[in-house]
Design an enzyme around this catalytic site. Structure first.
Site, short mmCIF file in Angstrom:
data_model
loop_
_atom_site.label_atom_id
_atom_site.label_comp_id
_atom_site.label_asym_id
_atom_site.label_seq_id
_atom_site.Cartn_x
_atom_site.Cartn_y
_atom_site.Cartn_z
N GLU A 1 0.83 -1.20 0.00
CA GLU A 1 0.00 0.00 0.00
C GLU A 1 0.87 1.26 0.00
O GLU A 1 0.48 2.31 -0.51
CB GLU A 1 -0.93 0.00 1.22
CG GLU A 1 -2.17 0.83 1.02
CD GLU A 1 -3.32 0.47 1.96
OE1 GLU A 1 -4.21 -0.30 1.57
OE2 GLU A 1 -3.32 0.95 3.10
N HIS B 1 6.98 -26.91 -0.11
CA HIS B 1 6.29 -27.97 -0.84
C HIS B 1 5.15 -27.41 -1.68
O HIS B 1 4.22 -28.12 -2.03
CB HIS B 1 5.77 -29.01 0.16
CG HIS B 1 6.88 -29.66 0.93
ND1 HIS B 1 7.44 -30.86 0.59
CD2 HIS B 1 7.58 -29.22 2.00
CE1 HIS B 1 8.41 -31.16 1.42
NE2 HIS B 1 8.53 -30.17 2.29
N LYS C 1 -13.74 1.98 -3.67
CA LYS C 1 -14.66 2.38 -2.59
C LYS C 1 -15.82 3.17 -3.17
O LYS C 1 -16.98 2.98 -2.78
CB LYS C 1 -13.93 3.29 -1.59
CG LYS C 1 -13.01 2.58 -0.63
CD LYS C 1 -12.54 3.58 0.43
CE LYS C 1 -11.29 3.10 1.12
NZ LYS C 1 -10.67 4.12 1.94
O1 PA5 Z 1 -3.04 1.93 6.11
C1 PA5 Z 1 -4.08 2.52 5.88
O2 PA5 Z 1 -4.19 3.76 5.97
C2 PA5 Z 1 -5.34 1.77 5.53
O3 PA5 Z 1 -5.06 0.42 5.37
C3 PA5 Z 1 -6.40 1.91 6.62
O4 PA5 Z 1 -5.88 1.48 7.85
C4 PA5 Z 1 -7.65 1.14 6.29
O5 PA5 Z 1 -8.14 1.52 5.04
C5 PA5 Z 1 -8.73 1.38 7.34
O6 PA5 Z 1 -9.02 2.74 7.45
P1 PA5 Z 1 -9.74 3.33 8.70
O7 PA5 Z 1 -8.89 3.14 9.89
O8 PA5 Z 1 -9.97 4.75 8.38
O9 PA5 Z 1 -11.04 2.58 8.86
#
Ligand code: PA5
Length: 481
Positions: free
Chosen positions: A306, A335, A449
């Site tokens: 990410e 394996h 989203k």
């Molecule tokens: O690392 C990040 O910013 C994302 O993975 C968020 O943690 C994830 O989308 C969840 O978001 P939120 O804490 O706003 O619900």
């Protein structure tokens, strides 16, 4: 000092108290032309020195507050206090969160509590069970709900934005469940909301209803929050030593001031960057040889993917860079996936995660001694076998010119896990600088989203529903029934 197992052969290199890094199998000395040359390493050193300078400048301006979390003493104290209170009456803690709001606690919980923690009888477990509900799969979530006694359950809803559909829908379900079974006023005793200190609907609900709450620290994105209340509160609730965890993270933060070539966070970033940009190997396999570290690999996958998979450079020019991280677990995936790593496309770097000593071991009895195929196993331990399989796999890959390196911790402990996590977060931010991208945002997840909002009928997103259906009609001819 080297430790010798029953084989008499040392499985131990020079191990620091927290973590050692061995990258011999990335170099030309081990891999020939496929390895990194001394010229590559010299380039890396220069780039890392510049990236470190940039990092420190940002840190001093307060732009990297995740680096301060290991030294914060208030948050762990608050988490411990709440955990001690809950321990008396609560049987089960359920975390509702996803991505960075769930993966860190899951990684540490799985590393530091026994594999069967939730199945242990309460007297033996001594702390509540923990479910981390990071998926809205109705069957999985339904099973968790069905297994709960609401009067003995504590929910920690974690969402920085308060807008995440998955977490918020779960929250709505459990809020209703608590209200029906315990009554509105009792909800407060069964709920902790961890969210932004100011913004978002969760904060509004905290204020309107006087719910217990903790903060996701401003300026810290989800995947960097493990050492805030996001990770520490649920971990304290199940008896993880949050102070020891933070001590390891703090040591990693201190070690980040080391010179480039003895700085594990910088080297992790720099070596992987060379693997992609100089060697063209675009995949990083993180392969723990300890089941306890398997979820650490899952946490890392989110952190790395990410943070680094970005369309644009910081200056707005096209990037499309990064290194895709995937997970394998030793020995299981020897394996399964190893064949591909050994002989398939030469597009991967493997990072082994090893432990010097398992917290407990199982001896293999000396039976069937008349059979050569089995007798060599007798008198050894499963821990030794696992370690030698890791060493053998690293060597086999290297002999096939397949680059790999190893991070080794003395044993799975709270300190060592804290050290690994902080090191990898530092490495991720440095990698962002090396690739010239912003490691702290995730614009690529927004579009899906918006389609979901449109399809779920959210106000203001009907255009997304239209866009989805328009795209769909064109593709129907390729659907096979
Ligand atoms: O690392 C990040 O910013 C994302 O993975 C968020 O943690 C994830 O989308 C969840 O978001 P939120 O804490 O706003 O619900």
């Amino acid at each position: 000092m080297a430790e010798k197992g029953s084989t008499g052969i040392s499985t131990r290199s020079q191990i620091s108290d927290y973590m050692t890094m061995d990258y011999n199998n990335l170099t030309a000395e081990a891999l020939g032309g496929q390895g990194l040359s001394s010229g590559d390493l010299a380039e890396m050193k220069k780039a890392l020195a510049a990236a470190y300078k940039d990092f420190e400048a940002k840190r001093r301006q307060g732009l990297l507050p995740f680096t301060e979390l290991p030294s914060n003493s208030e948050i762990p104290k608050k988490c411990r206090k709440l955990a001690d209170l809950l321990r008396k009456n609560i049987e089960t803690v359920v975390v509702l969160g996803i991505g960075g709001s769930a993966l860190g606690a899951n990684a540490v919980f799985n590393a530091l509590r026994p594999i069967n923690h939730n199945a242990l009888p309460p007297a033996k477990r001594q702390w509540p069970r923990l479910f981390i509900a990071d998926n809205i799969d109705p069957e999985g979530f339904g099973v968790i709900l069905d297994s709960l006694d609401p009067s003995k359950t504590f929910f920690n809803v974690i969402s920085k934005s308060g807008a995440t559909a998955e977490t918020m829908s779960q929250f709505m379900v459990i809020h209703d469940m608590l209200q029906r079974s315990l009554g509105r006023t009792a909800i407060k005793d069964h709920l902790l909301i961890t969210t932004d200190p100011q913004g978002g609907v969760l904060r509004k609900l905290v204020e309107a209803n006087d719910y217990q709450s903790m903060e996701v620290p401003p300026g810290v994105g989800g995947r960097f929050t493990i050492f805030s209340a996001v990770g520490l509160a649920p971990l304290a609730m199940v008896g993880v030593s949050v102070y020891e965890l933070l001590a390891g993270a703090k040591k990693a933060q201190q070690d980040f001031a080391s010179p480039v070539l003895s700085n594990k966070a910088l080297l992790f970033a720099g070596l992987n960057w060379l693997q992609t940009t100089v060697k063209g190997l675009e995949t990083l396999v993180l392969m723990p040889y300890a089941e306890a570290l398997s979820k650490v690999a899952e946490w890392f996958l989110q952190l790395w993917n990410e943070s680094l998979g970005k369309a644009l450079h910081l200056d707005g020019s096209p990037a499309g860079t990064g290194q895709t991280a995937i997970k394998a677990v030793g020995v299981t995936d020897q394996h399964s996936q190893l064949q591909m790593y050994m002989e398939g496309p030469l597009n991967k770097t493997v990072c082994f995660l090893g432990v010097e000593k398992f917290r407990s071991d199982v001896s293999i009895p000396k039976v069937f001694t008349e059979h050569d195929e089995l007798s060599y196993l007798g008198g050894k331990t499963l821990g030794e076998l696992l370690t030698f399989e890791r060493l053998g796999t690293a060597r086999a890959l290297a002999e096939n010119q397949r680059p790999n390196f190893t991070l080794t911790i003395p044993k799975v402990s709270a300190g060592a896990v804290g050290y690994i996590l902080q090191t990898l977060m530092l490495a991720t931010v440095i990698s962002g600088t090396l690739y010239g991208v912003n490691p702290l945002d995730q614009p690529g997840v927004e579009l899906s989203k918006k389609f979901t909002y449109g399809l779920m009928g959210r106000n203001g997103f009907s255009d997304m529903a239209d866009r989805y259906h328009k795209g769909l009609s064109k593709k129907n001819k390729y659907v096979v029934k």
